[in-house]
Design an enzyme around this catalytic site. Structure first.
Site, PDB file in Angstrom:
ATOM      1  N   GLU A 228       0.886  -1.175   0.000  1.00 39.17           N
ATOM      2  CA  GLU A 228       0.000   0.000   0.000  1.00 39.17           C
ATOM      3  C   GLU A 228       0.913   1.211   0.000  1.00 39.17           C
ATOM      4  O   GLU A 228       1.459   1.575   1.033  1.00 39.17           O
ATOM      5  CB  GLU A 228      -0.887  -0.013   1.252  1.00 39.17           C
ATOM      6  CG  GLU A 228      -1.816  -1.218   1.370  1.00 39.17           C
ATOM      7  CD  GLU A 228      -2.978  -1.188   0.392  1.00 39.17           C
ATOM      8  OE1 GLU A 228      -3.271  -0.113  -0.165  1.00 39.17           O
ATOM      9  OE2 GLU A 228      -3.588  -2.247   0.172  1.00 39.17           O
ATOM     10  N   CYS A 265      -2.172   9.551   2.461  1.00 38.20           N
ATOM     11  CA  CYS A 265      -1.734   8.887   1.221  1.00 38.20           C
ATOM     12  C   CYS A 265      -2.634   9.220   0.037  1.00 38.20           C
ATOM     13  O   CYS A 265      -2.174   9.267  -1.092  1.00 38.20           O
ATOM     14  CB  CYS A 265      -1.678   7.388   1.436  1.00 38.20           C
ATOM     15  SG  CYS A 265      -3.207   6.706   2.070  1.00 38.20           S
TER      16      CYS A 265
HETATM   17  P1  NAD Z   1       7.103   5.407   7.972  1.00 37.86           P
HETATM   18  O1  NAD Z   1       8.372   6.191   7.899  1.00 37.86           O
HETATM   19  O2  NAD Z   1       6.349   5.360   9.215  1.00 37.86           O
HETATM   20  O3  NAD Z   1       7.529   3.951   7.439  1.00 37.86           O
HETATM   21  C1  NAD Z   1       6.668   2.870   7.344  1.00 37.86           C
HETATM   22  C2  NAD Z   1       7.282   1.644   7.995  1.00 37.86           C
HETATM   23  O4  NAD Z   1       8.468   1.235   7.303  1.00 37.86           O
HETATM   24  C3  NAD Z   1       7.695   1.871   9.450  1.00 37.86           C
HETATM   25  O5  NAD Z   1       7.179   0.823  10.235  1.00 37.86           O
HETATM   26  C4  NAD Z   1       9.201   1.896   9.386  1.00 37.86           C
HETATM   27  O6  NAD Z   1       9.800   1.425  10.567  1.00 37.86           O
HETATM   28  C5  NAD Z   1       9.507   0.970   8.231  1.00 37.86           C
HETATM   29  N1  NAD Z   1      10.804   1.267   7.582  1.00 37.86           N
HETATM   30  C6  NAD Z   1      11.319   2.497   7.341  1.00 37.86           C
HETATM   31  N2  NAD Z   1      12.513   2.376   6.701  1.00 37.86           N
HETATM   32  C7  NAD Z   1      12.746   1.050   6.528  1.00 37.86           C
HETATM   33  C8  NAD Z   1      13.801   0.281   5.923  1.00 37.86           C
HETATM   34  N3  NAD Z   1      14.849   0.866   5.351  1.00 37.86           N
HETATM   35  N4  NAD Z   1      13.680  -1.061   5.923  1.00 37.86           N
HETATM   36  C9  NAD Z   1      12.612  -1.649   6.473  1.00 37.86           C
HETATM   37  N5  NAD Z   1      11.587  -0.969   7.062  1.00 37.86           N
HETATM   38  C10 NAD Z   1      11.653   0.348   7.100  1.00 37.86           C
HETATM   39  O7  NAD Z   1       6.071   5.955   6.928  1.00 37.86           O
HETATM   40  P2  NAD Z   1       6.301   6.641   5.540  1.00 37.86           P
HETATM   41  O8  NAD Z   1       6.829   5.670   4.581  1.00 37.86           O
HETATM   42  O9  NAD Z   1       7.000   7.936   5.659  1.00 37.86           O
HETATM   43  O10 NAD Z   1       4.753   6.934   5.189  1.00 37.86           O
HETATM   44  C11 NAD Z   1       4.403   7.807   4.242  1.00 37.86           C
HETATM   45  C12 NAD Z   1       4.238   7.152   2.868  1.00 37.86           C
HETATM   46  O11 NAD Z   1       3.327   6.103   2.948  1.00 37.86           O
HETATM   47  C13 NAD Z   1       3.668   8.104   1.825  1.00 37.86           C
HETATM   48  O12 NAD Z   1       4.306   7.873   0.610  1.00 37.86           O
HETATM   49  C14 NAD Z   1       2.213   7.696   1.745  1.00 37.86           C
HETATM   50  O13 NAD Z   1       1.581   8.019   0.534  1.00 37.86           O
HETATM   51  C15 NAD Z   1       2.320   6.239   1.962  1.00 37.86           C
HETATM   52  N6  NAD Z   1       1.078   5.704   2.510  1.00 37.86           N
HETATM   53  C16 NAD Z   1       0.340   4.855   1.761  1.00 37.86           C
HETATM   54  C17 NAD Z   1      -0.851   4.383   2.253  1.00 37.86           C
HETATM   55  C18 NAD Z   1      -1.732   3.459   1.465  1.00 37.86           C
HETATM   56  O14 NAD Z   1      -2.681   2.973   2.040  1.00 37.86           O
HETATM   57  N7  NAD Z   1      -1.454   3.181   0.226  1.00 37.86           N
HETATM   58  C19 NAD Z   1      -1.272   4.764   3.518  1.00 37.86           C
HETATM   59  C20 NAD Z   1      -0.473   5.619   4.250  1.00 37.86           C
HETATM   60  C21 NAD Z   1       0.702   6.076   3.744  1.00 37.86           C
END
Ligand code: NAD
Length: 484
Positions: A228, A265
């Site tokens: 997602e 998102c």
């Molecule tokens: P975040 O930084 O909270 O990361 C998400 C998860 O990934 C966390 O649990 C984090 O610990 C883990 N993570 C981070 N770096 C990692 C790595 N190198 N290796 C393994 N795991 C790792 O959240 P984010 O990514 O900044 O969230 C924002 C993004 O998510 C935006 O692009 C948004 O559009 C997208 N998003 C999508 C949806 C959807 O439903 N499609 C929903 C919410 C957010």
């Protein structure tokens, strides 16, 4: 560790790296050996416990999110908690039905008397990794789907919301059997260790760069993934809207961009407005921001959420600096409180900094178009498959009667689409929510979560007395054997 990791670790208890394989193994053994999750009653009991624990702690959840990033409590209540509890009730009410084997219509190769059906069996051990922006809704919805489907769950919340993640970890362990769910807290080292374990399905919600890491890692063990992800979701504003309608459109677009300070998102990432109505639309959006939504346009406004961390503030601040001359409202940044004002940028070009990647903050770029075909081909070549698309029209909402609406929805493939509104499709309890192409793959919510976390096993029952009918399939293939 970075400054933000240290700050997070002082509030959230990170899981010791050595405990991660032990915890995952315990859960895996529990799935295979005690088989508790096969019982529907067990699943329902666990879901019911979850319902009450959340119901009793709604204020604490809102409070934790406020501490984490100044999330406006009403936004937490409406956008995270209410919808999640509705989905849980819907799941519990329908689980018996969903679990009924689905009969398959007889085919010529089978015999009339043989039952054939699709059984929906749990995958086994599911890993759910969630992001910070709606940390309750996005993880809760996935967790209840996985539990309803009969899986055991390894859950990794975001470390960027440490108050919330610690509270949620405690609530989950209070509500659920520890043979059912194991929470791993931490940042990259802990997630990396978690990914070294074997799962039967992985669901990741977050950004595309980490999504790629997860998908590559999962490929090593051929583990299926649900991704997602994000993207730049456009809002089209057509040329057929009246003055009065444009006021409503402006309000909806502003809400779709500035809710949760743009950290959504499916937020409206940018507007593509027909040039005959663009000026009026911009005027209305500015009015909504300044006069309706945020009359006190400053960091102390209690109705406006703040930004998750310093790095995000500095990225948004850079975008604001490069677009200075085009800002029609907002533009203020207060780094200390991580406040970025709701900012509207007019006369944006395709090459501007606002149009480079997903903004994920409270900046709304507005572009105008005169030829819809040209705008669509620009969009196709740049941001191919967004998570959502929004189309505003004063004409018919039927595609057959509205050729422009029809053209946009046919030419722009997107995860979801809403006509004349924003965001609301995410709240639909029983419709698939997910991306396409770069915005992800797989979908969930309600029945679709149940489907996402079950394997559809075709099962056929055969009789032992009917071999005489089947003899034609056995060698030797003599003429005599081929006859019934
Ligand atoms: P975040 O930084 O909270 O990361 C998400 C998860 O990934 C966390 O649990 C984090 O610990 C883990 N993570 C981070 N770096 C990692 C790595 N190198 N290796 C393994 N795991 C790792 O959240 P984010 O990514 O900044 O969230 C924002 C993004 O998510 C935006 O692009 C948004 O559009 C997208 N998003 C999508 C949806 C959807 O439903 N499609 C929903 C919410 C957010």
């Amino acid at each position: 560790p970075s400054a933000s990791t240290k700050a997070s670790e002082s509030i959230l208890k990170y899981t010791a790296l050595d405990d991660i394989p032990v915890g995952v193994k315990k859960l895996t053994d529990s799935f295979h050996k005690n088989g508790k999750t096969h019982s529907i009653q067990y699943r329902l009991n666990q879901l019911r416990n979850l319902y009450f624990v959340i119901k009793d702690n709604q204020d604490a959840i809102c409070d934790a999110l406020f501490k984490d990033f100044g999330r406006v409590p009403t936004e937490s209540q409406i956008l995270e908690i209410d919808g999640s509890l509705n989905e849980l009730v819907h799941t519990m009410a329908n689980l018996h039905n969903w679990l009924k084997p689905e009969p398959v219509k007889d085919l010529p190769i089978t015999l009339k008397s043989n039952p054939i059906y699709i059984e929906r069996i749990p995958y086994g051990v599911v890993l759910i990794i969630s992001p910070f922006n709606y940390p309750f809704f996005l993880s809760f919805s996935a967790i209840i789907g996985a539990i309803a489907a009969g899986n055991v769950v390894v859950f990794k919340p975001s470390e960027l919301t440490p108050h919330f993640s610690q509270l949620f970890t405690n609530l989950l362990s209070e509500a659920l059997d520890d043979d059912l769910l194991f929470t791993i807290n931490g940042s990259i080292p802990e997630t990396t260790k978690a990914l070294e374990q074997k799962y039967d399905k992985i669901m990741y919600t977050g950004n595309n760069a980490v999504g790629t890491i997860i998908a590559k890692k999962a490929a090593e063990t051929l583990t299926p993934v649900i991704l997602e992800l994000g993207g730049k979701s456009p809002a089209f504003v057509l040329d057929d809207l009246s003055e009065k309608e444009l006021t409503v459109v402006a309000r909806r677009i502003a809400w779709g961009r500035f809710t949760n300070a743009g950290q959504t998102c499916v937020a409206v990432d940018y507007v593509l407005a027909h040039d005959s109505i663009k000026e009026r639309l911009v005027r209305e959006i500015v009015k909504v921001v300044k006069e309706e939504f945020y009359p006190e346009l400053n960091k102390d406004n209690k109705d406006f959420t703040h930004i998750i961390h310093d790095r995000a503030v500095s990225n948004l601040s850079k975008i604001i600096k490069t677009t200075k001359g085009k800002i029609v409202v907002g533009g203020d940044v207060d780094e200390a409180s991580r406040y970025v004002a709701p900012t509207v940028v007019d006369n944006v070009d395709w090459d501007d900094s606002t149009m480079k990647g997903e903004i994920f903050g409270p900046i709304l770029p507005i572009l105008s178009y005169s030829s819809l075909d040209e705008a669509l081909s620009r969009l196709q070549s740049r941001h191919d498959t967004p998570l959502a698309q929004y189309i505003f029209t004063g004409g018919s909402t039927s595609r057959a009667k509205n050729p422009k609406l029809n053209k946009i929805s046919q030419q722009i493939r997107s995860g979801g689409a809403v006509i004349n509104d924003v965001l609301m499709h995410v709240a639909l309890t029983n419709a698939p929510f997910g991306g396409i192409g770069s915005s992800g793959s797989g979908s969930y919510h309600g029945w679709f979560s149940f489907r996402a976390f079950t394997h559809e096993r075709t099962t056929m029952e055969q009789k032992l007395w009917n071999d005489f009918v089947l003899k034609a399939r056995y060698p030797p293939f003599t003429e005599k054997n081929q006859k019934l």
